[in-house]
Write a protein that holds these residues in place. Structure first.
Motif, short mmCIF file in Angstrom:
data_model
loop_
_atom_site.label_atom_id
_atom_site.label_comp_id
_atom_site.label_asym_id
_atom_site.label_seq_id
_atom_site.Cartn_x
_atom_site.Cartn_y
_atom_site.Cartn_z
N LYS A 151 0.85 -1.20 0.00
CA LYS A 151 0.00 0.00 0.00
C LYS A 151 0.87 1.24 0.00
O LYS A 151 2.04 1.20 0.35
N ASN A 171 -2.82 -1.66 -10.24
CA ASN A 171 -2.15 -2.26 -9.09
C ASN A 171 -1.96 -3.75 -9.37
O ASN A 171 -2.93 -4.48 -9.57
N LYS A 228 -3.95 -6.39 -6.93
CA LYS A 228 -5.41 -6.38 -6.71
C LYS A 228 -6.09 -7.24 -7.70
O LYS A 228 -5.67 -7.46 -8.77
#
Length: 102
Positions: A7, A99, A102
């Motif tokens: 993150k 990303n 994900k």
């Protein structure tokens, strides 16, 4: 914890490609085309996960450099330009960066 969860500053980006080959491509060797494609990927310090054949080819591209955490828009342009030069491709899509986790 943020690093483990990838993150914030630890997010890693890549991009998806989808390739549709022309009918004339099916008269040539898929393995030969794939070798050239993988050479282009590796020469640009990228990695590819995916596959297929002349009927259906797609996958996801990420960086393969230890000191570079994400693929970039420049990497997308390099692959897009290479695909544009291939005579046996009818059309293709190089998607936006996403990303990778994900």
């Amino acid at each position: 914890m943020r690093k483990k969860l990838r993150k914030g500053e630890f997010v890693e980006f890549g991009f998806e490609i989808i390739v549709n080959f022309s009918e004339s491509a099916k008269q040539t060797s898929f393995d030969e085309w794939l070798d050239k494609f993988i050479d282009e990927i590796e020469n640009n310090n990228l990695a590819f996960g995916g596959g297929g054949d002349f009927n259906n080819f797609s996958g996801y591209i990420v960086t393969n450099k230890k000191n570079k955490k994400s693929a970039t828009d420049d990497d997308r342009v390099i692959i897009q330009n290479w695909l544009n030069k291939q005579d046996n491709i009818n059309d293709f899509i190089v998607k936006e960066l996403t990303n990778s986790w994900k």
